[in-house]
Design an enzyme around this catalytic site. Structure first.
Site, PDB file in Angstrom:
ATOM      1  N   CYS A  76     -22.963  31.890 -53.239  1.00  0.00           N
ATOM      2  CA  CYS A  76     -23.932  32.976 -53.432  1.00  0.00           C
ATOM      3  C   CYS A  76     -25.203  32.566 -52.699  1.00  0.00           C
ATOM      4  CB  CYS A  76     -24.191  33.173 -54.930  1.00  0.00           C
ATOM      5  SG  CYS A  76     -25.394  34.469 -55.290  1.00  0.00           S
ATOM      6  N   GLY A  77     -25.555  33.299 -51.653  1.00  0.00           N
ATOM      7  CA  GLY A  77     -26.698  32.917 -50.830  1.00  0.00           C
ATOM      8  C   GLY A  77     -28.014  33.044 -51.580  1.00  0.00           C
ATOM      9  N   THR A  78     -28.211  34.188 -52.233  1.00  0.00           N
ATOM     10  CA  THR A  78     -29.445  34.366 -53.005  1.00  0.00           C
ATOM     11  C   THR A  78     -29.476  33.388 -54.172  1.00  0.00           C
ATOM     12  OG1 THR A  78     -28.338  36.168 -54.215  1.00  0.00           O
ATOM     13  CG2 THR A  78     -29.833  36.790 -52.407  1.00  0.00           C
ATOM     14  N   GLY A  79     -28.281  33.079 -54.704  1.00  0.00           N
ATOM     15  CA  GLY A  79     -28.207  32.126 -55.814  1.00  0.00           C
ATOM     16  C   GLY A  79     -28.557  30.712 -55.372  1.00  0.00           C
TER      17      GLY A  79
ATOM     18  N   ASN B 251     -20.787  45.476 -55.383  1.00  0.00           N
ATOM     19  CA  ASN B 251     -19.996  44.427 -56.026  1.00  0.00           C
ATOM     20  C   ASN B 251     -18.597  44.935 -56.372  1.00  0.00           C
ATOM     21  OD1 ASN B 251     -22.116  42.353 -56.261  1.00  0.00           O
ATOM     22  ND2 ASN B 251     -23.120  43.837 -57.627  1.00  0.00           N
TER      23      ASN B 251
ATOM     24  N   HIS C 151     -31.786  36.195 -60.854  1.00  0.00           N
ATOM     25  CA  HIS C 151     -31.013  34.960 -61.024  1.00  0.00           C
ATOM     26  C   HIS C 151     -31.511  34.174 -62.228  1.00  0.00           C
ATOM     27  CE1 HIS C 151     -28.775  35.164 -57.223  1.00  0.00           C
ATOM     28  NE2 HIS C 151     -29.824  35.825 -56.808  1.00  0.00           N
TER      29      HIS C 151
ATOM     30  N   ASN D 159     -32.880  40.015 -56.022  1.00  0.00           N
ATOM     31  CA  ASN D 159     -31.930  40.286 -57.094  1.00  0.00           C
ATOM     32  C   ASN D 159     -32.123  39.198 -58.151  1.00  0.00           C
ATOM     33  OD1 ASN D 159     -30.875  38.145 -55.663  1.00  0.00           O
ATOM     34  ND2 ASN D 159     -28.802  38.958 -55.498  1.00  0.00           N
TER      35      ASN D 159
ATOM     36  N   CYS E 236     -28.055  40.400 -50.532  1.00  0.00           N
ATOM     37  CA  CYS E 236     -26.884  39.512 -50.483  1.00  0.00           C
ATOM     38  C   CYS E 236     -27.100  38.513 -49.347  1.00  0.00           C
ATOM     39  CB  CYS E 236     -25.607  40.326 -50.248  1.00  0.00           C
ATOM     40  SG  CYS E 236     -24.123  39.318 -50.210  1.00  0.00           S
ATOM     41  N   GLY E 237     -27.280  37.247 -49.706  1.00  0.00           N
ATOM     42  CA  GLY E 237     -27.597  36.235 -48.695  1.00  0.00           C
ATOM     43  C   GLY E 237     -26.444  35.955 -47.759  1.00  0.00           C
TER      44      GLY E 237
ATOM     45  N   ASN F  89     -27.345  37.325 -62.168  1.00  0.00           N
ATOM     46  CA  ASN F  89     -26.474  36.335 -61.502  1.00  0.00           C
ATOM     47  C   ASN F  89     -26.849  34.976 -62.084  1.00  0.00           C
ATOM     48  OD1 ASN F  89     -25.378  38.132 -59.178  1.00  0.00           O
ATOM     49  ND2 ASN F  89     -27.604  38.421 -59.049  1.00  0.00           N
TER      50      ASN F  89
ATOM     51  N   GLU G 159     -21.463  35.725 -60.585  1.00  0.00           N
ATOM     52  CA  GLU G 159     -22.259  36.799 -60.003  1.00  0.00           C
ATOM     53  C   GLU G 159     -22.212  38.085 -60.838  1.00  0.00           C
ATOM     54  OE1 GLU G 159     -22.407  37.953 -56.019  1.00  0.00           O
ATOM     55  OE2 GLU G 159     -21.930  35.972 -55.205  1.00  0.00           O
ATOM     56  N   ARG G 160     -23.344  38.716 -60.958  1.00  0.00           N
ATOM     57  CA  ARG G 160     -23.411  40.054 -61.564  1.00  0.00           C
ATOM     58  C   ARG G 160     -22.469  40.971 -60.796  1.00  0.00           C
ATOM     59  NH1 ARG G 160     -28.970  43.419 -61.050  1.00  0.00           N
ATOM     60  NH2 ARG G 160     -28.600  42.956 -58.841  1.00  0.00           N
TER      61      ARG G 160
END
Ligand SMILES: N[C@H](CCC[C@H](N)C(=O)O)C(=O)O
Length: 279
Positions: A222-225, A64, A164, A162, A73-74, A195, A213-214
């Site tokens: 944010c893909g994972t988000g 980051n 969220h 990660n 990271c998506g 995140n 994001e963290r």
């Protein structure tokens, strides 16, 4: 030492990518900070290293803006797939990429010899609080009360490799993210920080999301988000399981499908420019 880089993004979530298949990258935690600086460096939401792997086609490491290493990271992994194919490192459209949160499988969509979008099997959503991790009671935190800065929010916590924290609200664009984001990120309930996504439900197959994001602050996507937001929307009864849900982010749209076995994410992957820096 001169080092070539490729600037890539997924929905505006931009990273500086380094091909480390044959050459290690020095002190990523330190160098990520100045390279990400949008005035003194290349500029980005962080850096991503594409490294050799013994169990997959490549290994992705993501750092980051603050130099902290992310576990997944998506948007980044879709760009790693594009990089590997477009640069001729791999010659197939079904890939495996190793991350700190396990090996992820990618399907590349190719037009005129270049990857335009990627579908990622993100793996199952993790809902057990201590595995996210979050200090909240119960077997899962779905609409759980959390006091932040004197206000009580209903939070749904999900790990996509990660951590969220998803908060449903009327209008994400009205959230004072610069003020509220860090209050969630550094909240004592999240021992590894978090995140945070602020999400409104447009209809049963469309969400609107902003993210703090963290380690990077507000990003365009944010893909994972986006995955965590769809999981949270299903758990809170806003969206159906096993159906594609469009997540509208500041930088573009992602298509997410939450199933019992895994979470699927499909979205763009783009090269912005290439260059060289002195390390
Ligand atoms: N800031 C995140 C890593 C980047 C995730 C995001 N950019 C994505 O596309 O999933 C973390 O420290 O967990």
């Amino acid at each position: 030492m001169k080092r070539r880089f490729t600037k890539m993004h997924g929905c505006g979530n931009d990273y500086v990518y380094f091909d480390c298949m044959e050459q290690k990258f020095p002190e990523p935690e330190k160098n990520a900070v100045w390279i990400s600086d949008r005035h003194r460096g290349v500029g980005g939401d962080g850096i991503i290293l594409i490294c050799p792997s013994e169990v997959a086609d490549a290994k992705m490491r993501i750092f980051n803006i603050d130099g902290s290493e992310g576990r997944m990271c998506g948007n980044g992994i879709r760009c790693v797939g594009k990089f590997l194919y477009d640069k001729g490192i791999v010659h197939k459209t079904e890939l495996a990429v190793e991350t700190l949160s396990g090996v992820k499988r990618l399907s590349l969509q190719v037009e005129d010899g270049a990857v335009t979008s990627v579908t990622v099997d993100m793996g199952p959503a993790e809902l057990v609080p201590e595995k996210i991790p979050v200090h909240l009671p119960g077997e899962r935190a779905v609409g759980a009360p959390l006091e932040v800065d004197g206000e009580t929010y209903a939070v749904t916590c999900v790990s996509m490799g990660n951590p969220h924290c998803v908060v449903f609200c009327g209008d994400p664009d009205a959230v004072e993210l610069e003020k509220l984001g860090p209050r969630f990120e550094y909240h004592p309930a999240f021992p590894e920080r978090v995140n945070t996504e602020f999400v409104s439900v447009e209809d049963s197959h469309t969400l609107h999301m902003r993210v703090w994001e963290r380690g990077s602050g507000e990003t365009m996507a944010c893909g994972t988000g986006a995955c965590a937001s769809v999981v949270a929307a299903v758990l809170n009864g806003h969206c159906p399981k096993d159906k594609d849900v469009t997540v509208r982010l500041r930088g573009g749209d992602l298509s997410i499908r939450y199933t019992d076995r895994t979470v699927w994410m499909t979205g763009e992957a783009k090269i912005a420019f290439e260059g060289e820096i002195e390390l």
